[in-house]
Structures are given as structure tokens and as C-alpha cells.
Scaffold this motif. Structure first.
Motif, PDB file in Angstrom:
ATOM      1  N   UNK A 196     -48.206  14.075  -2.955  1.00 40.11           N
ATOM      2  CA  UNK A 196     -47.939  14.616  -4.293  1.00 40.11           C
ATOM      3  C   UNK A 196     -46.817  15.650  -4.246  1.00 40.11           C
ATOM      4  N   UNK A 197     -46.832  16.504  -3.230  1.00 42.07           N
ATOM      5  CA  UNK A 197     -45.773  17.506  -3.108  1.00 42.07           C
ATOM      6  C   UNK A 197     -44.419  16.839  -2.934  1.00 42.07           C
ATOM      7  N   UNK A 198     -44.376  15.785  -2.149  1.00 42.67           N
ATOM      8  CA  UNK A 198     -43.113  15.070  -1.954  1.00 42.67           C
ATOM      9  C   UNK A 198     -42.617  14.488  -3.268  1.00 42.67           C
ATOM     10  N   UNK A 199     -43.524  13.902  -4.045  1.00 41.03           N
ATOM     11  CA  UNK A 199     -43.126  13.334  -5.338  1.00 41.03           C
ATOM     12  C   UNK A 199     -42.633  14.426  -6.286  1.00 41.03           C
ATOM     13  N   UNK A 200     -43.272  15.580  -6.245  1.00 37.75           N
ATOM     14  CA  UNK A 200     -42.879  16.682  -7.125  1.00 37.75           C
ATOM     15  C   UNK A 200     -41.557  17.306  -6.709  1.00 37.75           C
ATOM     16  N   UNK A 201     -41.318  17.402  -5.412  1.00 37.13           N
ATOM     17  CA  UNK A 201     -40.200  18.188  -4.886  1.00 37.13           C
ATOM     18  C   UNK A 201     -38.976  17.361  -4.521  1.00 37.13           C
ATOM     19  N   UNK A 202     -39.116  16.062  -4.472  1.00 42.30           N
ATOM     20  CA  UNK A 202     -37.976  15.205  -4.137  1.00 42.30           C
ATOM     21  C   UNK A 202     -36.866  15.378  -5.171  1.00 42.30           C
ATOM     22  N   UNK A 203     -35.646  15.569  -4.694  1.00 39.21           N
ATOM     23  CA  UNK A 203     -34.489  15.733  -5.562  1.00 39.21           C
ATOM     24  C   UNK A 203     -33.341  14.897  -5.020  1.00 39.21           C
ATOM     25  N   UNK A 204     -32.460  14.388  -5.889  1.00 41.08           N
ATOM     26  CA  UNK A 204     -31.331  13.586  -5.398  1.00 41.08           C
ATOM     27  C   UNK A 204     -30.473  14.323  -4.379  1.00 41.08           C
ATOM     28  N   UNK A 205     -30.263  15.618  -4.581  1.00 47.47           N
ATOM     29  CA  UNK A 205     -29.425  16.367  -3.668  1.00 47.47           C
ATOM     30  C   UNK A 205     -30.144  16.922  -2.469  1.00 47.47           C
ATOM     31  N   UNK A 206     -31.473  16.913  -2.495  1.00 51.64           N
ATOM     32  CA  UNK A 206     -32.292  17.430  -1.400  1.00 51.64           C
ATOM     33  C   UNK A 206     -33.541  16.560  -1.289  1.00 51.64           C
ATOM     34  N   UNK A 207     -33.365  15.361  -0.724  1.00 51.17           N
ATOM     35  CA  UNK A 207     -34.444  14.372  -0.760  1.00 51.17           C
ATOM     36  C   UNK A 207     -35.595  14.712   0.190  1.00 51.17           C
ATOM     37  N   UNK A 208     -36.776  14.268  -0.215  1.00 52.87           N
ATOM     38  CA  UNK A 208     -37.983  14.425   0.599  1.00 52.87           C
ATOM     39  C   UNK A 208     -38.611  13.050   0.789  1.00 52.87           C
ATOM     40  N   UNK A 209     -38.821  12.664   2.024  1.00 50.21           N
ATOM     41  CA  UNK A 209     -39.508  11.422   2.358  1.00 50.21           C
ATOM     42  C   UNK A 209     -40.832  11.739   3.031  1.00 50.21           C
ATOM     43  N   UNK A 210     -41.845  10.935   2.759  1.00 49.94           N
ATOM     44  CA  UNK A 210     -43.082  10.973   3.531  1.00 49.94           C
ATOM     45  C   UNK A 210     -43.086   9.750   4.429  1.00 49.94           C
ATOM     46  N   UNK A 211     -43.076   9.976   5.719  1.00 54.00           N
ATOM     47  CA  UNK A 211     -43.097   8.871   6.662  1.00 54.00           C
ATOM     48  C   UNK A 211     -44.446   8.159   6.610  1.00 54.00           C
ATOM     49  N   UNK A 212     -44.426   6.889   6.917  1.00 53.57           N
ATOM     50  CA  UNK A 212     -45.685   6.147   7.013  1.00 53.57           C
ATOM     51  C   UNK A 212     -46.356   6.464   8.343  1.00 53.57           C
ATOM     52  N   UNK A 213     -47.632   6.817   8.333  1.00 53.67           N
ATOM     53  CA  UNK A 213     -48.310   7.049   9.605  1.00 53.67           C
ATOM     54  C   UNK A 213     -48.217   5.802  10.482  1.00 53.67           C
ATOM     55  N   UNK A 214     -48.007   5.972  11.774  1.00 51.00           N
ATOM     56  CA  UNK A 214     -47.922   4.783  12.645  1.00 51.00           C
ATOM     57  C   UNK A 214     -49.164   3.916  12.489  1.00 51.00           C
ATOM     58  N   UNK A 215     -49.015   2.677  12.020  1.00 50.22           N
ATOM     59  CA  UNK A 215     -50.199   1.869  11.687  1.00 50.22           C
ATOM     60  C   UNK A 215     -51.073   1.526  12.884  1.00 50.22           C
ATOM     61  N   UNK A 216     -50.481   1.472  14.077  1.00 49.37           N
ATOM     62  CA  UNK A 216     -51.272   1.092  15.240  1.00 49.37           C
ATOM     63  C   UNK A 216     -51.642   2.287  16.116  1.00 49.37           C
ATOM     64  N   UNK A 217     -51.414   3.514  15.605  1.00 45.38           N
ATOM     65  CA  UNK A 217     -51.695   4.697  16.415  1.00 45.38           C
ATOM     66  C   UNK A 217     -53.192   4.787  16.690  1.00 45.38           C
ATOM     67  N   UNK A 218     -53.544   4.892  17.971  1.00 45.98           N
ATOM     68  CA  UNK A 218     -54.931   4.913  18.409  1.00 45.98           C
ATOM     69  C   UNK A 218     -55.101   6.100  19.341  1.00 45.98           C
ATOM     70  N   UNK A 219     -55.945   7.044  18.967  1.00 44.23           N
ATOM     71  CA  UNK A 219     -56.071   8.240  19.793  1.00 44.23           C
ATOM     72  C   UNK A 219     -56.635   7.927  21.180  1.00 44.23           C
ATOM     73  N   UNK A 220     -57.282   6.772  21.329  1.00 44.54           N
ATOM     74  CA  UNK A 220     -57.808   6.403  22.644  1.00 44.54           C
ATOM     75  C   UNK A 220     -56.717   5.939  23.589  1.00 44.54           C
ATOM     76  N   UNK A 221     -55.640   5.354  23.046  1.00 45.85           N
ATOM     77  CA  UNK A 221     -54.593   4.791  23.902  1.00 45.85           C
ATOM     78  C   UNK A 221     -53.231   5.453  23.709  1.00 45.85           C
ATOM     79  N   UNK A 222     -53.047   6.224  22.639  1.00 47.97           N
ATOM     80  CA  UNK A 222     -51.744   6.832  22.354  1.00 47.97           C
ATOM     81  C   UNK A 222     -51.727   8.341  22.549  1.00 47.97           C
ATOM     82  N   UNK A 223     -52.849   8.906  23.026  1.00 51.09           N
ATOM     83  CA  UNK A 223     -52.904  10.325  23.371  1.00 51.09           C
ATOM     84  C   UNK A 223     -53.512  10.459  24.765  1.00 51.09           C
ATOM     85  N   UNK A 224     -53.304  11.622  25.373  1.00 51.77           N
ATOM     86  CA  UNK A 224     -53.907  11.851  26.683  1.00 51.77           C
ATOM     87  C   UNK A 224     -55.166  12.710  26.607  1.00 51.77           C
ATOM     88  N   UNK A 225     -55.448  13.237  25.394  1.00 56.85           N
ATOM     89  CA  UNK A 225     -56.626  14.099  25.269  1.00 56.85           C
ATOM     90  C   UNK A 225     -57.289  13.998  23.900  1.00 56.85           C
TER      91      UNK A 225
END
Length: 220
Positions: free
Chosen positions: A159-188
Motif C-alpha cells: 500500500x505504501x508503494x502504491x501511495x508513494x510511487x511517483x513518475x520522477x521517483x518510482x517505487x517498486x515492490x519486488x516479488x518475493x522469491x517464489x521458491x525461497x525455502x528457509x530449509x534449503x536457502x538459509x544456513x540458520x
């Protein structure tokens, strides 16, 4: 400028996702670029301080604004001077887990996002930002209240990104990595290993490619 917490600063002996993204941009972006920021070190777990330069691959622009245990509330007062002094054009921000875990609830954290944005724009009115939503860590598996705060904050971040996005100062929300698995993609259960670093770098790279046609998709 990479901005983040322990997952961004990294610790002794790691490559960090910052290095993975730099490699990708070197391969796929045709214009001049560099990573900027007021800090360069990794966190040394033995010293319990950010004093290490022992990167797994030290030969890259290591500058950043990231800190072990730091969140939106810590970075909001720092970002203006960092943008100004380092001439940052794009902020790649991965924050929120530490806020929600120890300092602020979802609504309070979202207010700090807005304060951060205002400070960054006061330093550079045309700064662009890419925000990575919080990826739940191992705590969220056993703490339902914490998991709920993470989910609520990610809604408020969008919501903040939608509110604050401006043509001259753009804001993107990245997509969370769809296959990110804390069991295999982290060490702790929280901090990324090599595969996790690649997936975080890909989230930022793909957001910039899809949103701004900057460089190419991350790929393998």
C-alpha cells in the motif's frame, strides 16, 4: 545502494546477495553503474561487530548501508545523508524482519517506511526505490502472532508503494522469491546461504528489469 539488515550486510566469509547482483549487472547491463553506500564491512560474529572485510569474493564494489540488527527505524534517520553523500540514484531495500521481531508492529514499521522515503527524497528528489517484502523466517513457523505481523506488514508495504510511487521517483515492490525455502536457502533459518543469495539478487534484478527495463532477467 543496498540497504538492509543482517541478510544484506552478511557475515565473514560470505559472498552476499550484493555480490551476486553486481555479477548479474556486469553481465546484463550496458551502462555505467556501481554499488554505493557509506559502509563496506561484513559482520564478524566472533567480534560481534561489523569489522570484517573477509568476503568470499572481495573484488567488487562492496559499499552498502546495512547493519546487523538494524531495521527501517534505524535506517530512516541515516538514509538522507547516505543518499546525499554517496550520490545514490536507486535504493535496493531489504528491511523489516528485525523491526517486526524486536522493535515495532506492522503499522509502526510501515510509518517508518514512509519516513525513510521522505528522507531519501529530501536528499535526491528523483531517487528510485525497490523494496523487498519480508520473507518469513524460522520464527514464523512456531509463532503465529509474528507470522501475522509479517503478513500484515507486507500488505502495508504494498500500500505504501502504491501511495508513494511517483513518475520522477518510482517505487517498486519486488516479488518475493517464489521458491525461497528457509530449509534449503538459509544456513540458520534466517540468513541466506549461496542459493538464498542468488534468489534475493534475482528478486531485485527481475523487479528492475520488469518495472524499469533495466538490464535483463536474472536467469540461472
Amino acid at each position: 545502494m543496498p540497504v538492509g539488515d543482517s541478510m544484506t550486510i552478511g557475515s565473514t566469509g560470505e559472498h552476499t546477495w550484493r555480490y551476486r547482483l553486481w555479477q548479474h549487472l556486469c553481465r546484463s547491463y550496458g551502462g555505467p553503474f556501481t554499488l554505493v553506500g557509506p559502509r563496506e564491512t561484513l559482520y564478524d560474529k566472533l567480534a560481534e561487530a561489523p569489522v570484517s572485510y573477509a568476503y568470499a569474493e572481495p573484488d567488487f564494489p562492496r559499499a552498502h548501508l546495512a547493519g546487523w540488527g538494524e531495521g527501517w527505524q534505524h535506517m530512516a534517520p541515516l538514509i538522507g545523508e547516505a543518499v546525499r553523500s554517496c550520490h545514490a540514484d536507486v535504493l535496493l531495500v531489504s528491511l523489516g524482519l528485525i523491526d517486526l521481531g524486536f522493535y515495532t508492529n506492522a503499522e509502526q514499521t510501515a510509518e517508518n517506511v514512509r519516513a525513510f522515503t521522505a528522507e531519501a527524497r529530501a536528499a535526491n528528489r528523483r531517487v528510485g526505490m525497490v523494496w523487498l517484502p519480508v520473507t518469513p523466517n524460522v520464527r514464523a513457523q512456531s509463532d503465529a502472532a509474528f507470522a501475522g505481523e509479517v503478513a500484515r506488514f507486507n500488505e502495508l508495504l504494498a500500500k505504501a508503494a502504491a501511495d508513494l510511487d511517483e513518475p520522477g521517483s518510482p517505487v517498486l515492490v519486488a516479488s518475493p522469491p517464489p521458491s525461497y525455502d528457509i530449509a534449503t536457502d538459509t544456513y540458520d533459518g534466517t540468513h541466506p546461504n549461496a542459493s538464498g543469495e542468488h534468489k534475493i539478487a534475482a528478486a531485485f534484478a527481475d523487479a528492475m528489469h520488469q518495472g524499469w527495463d533495466l538490464a535483463g532477467p536474472y536467469g540461472e
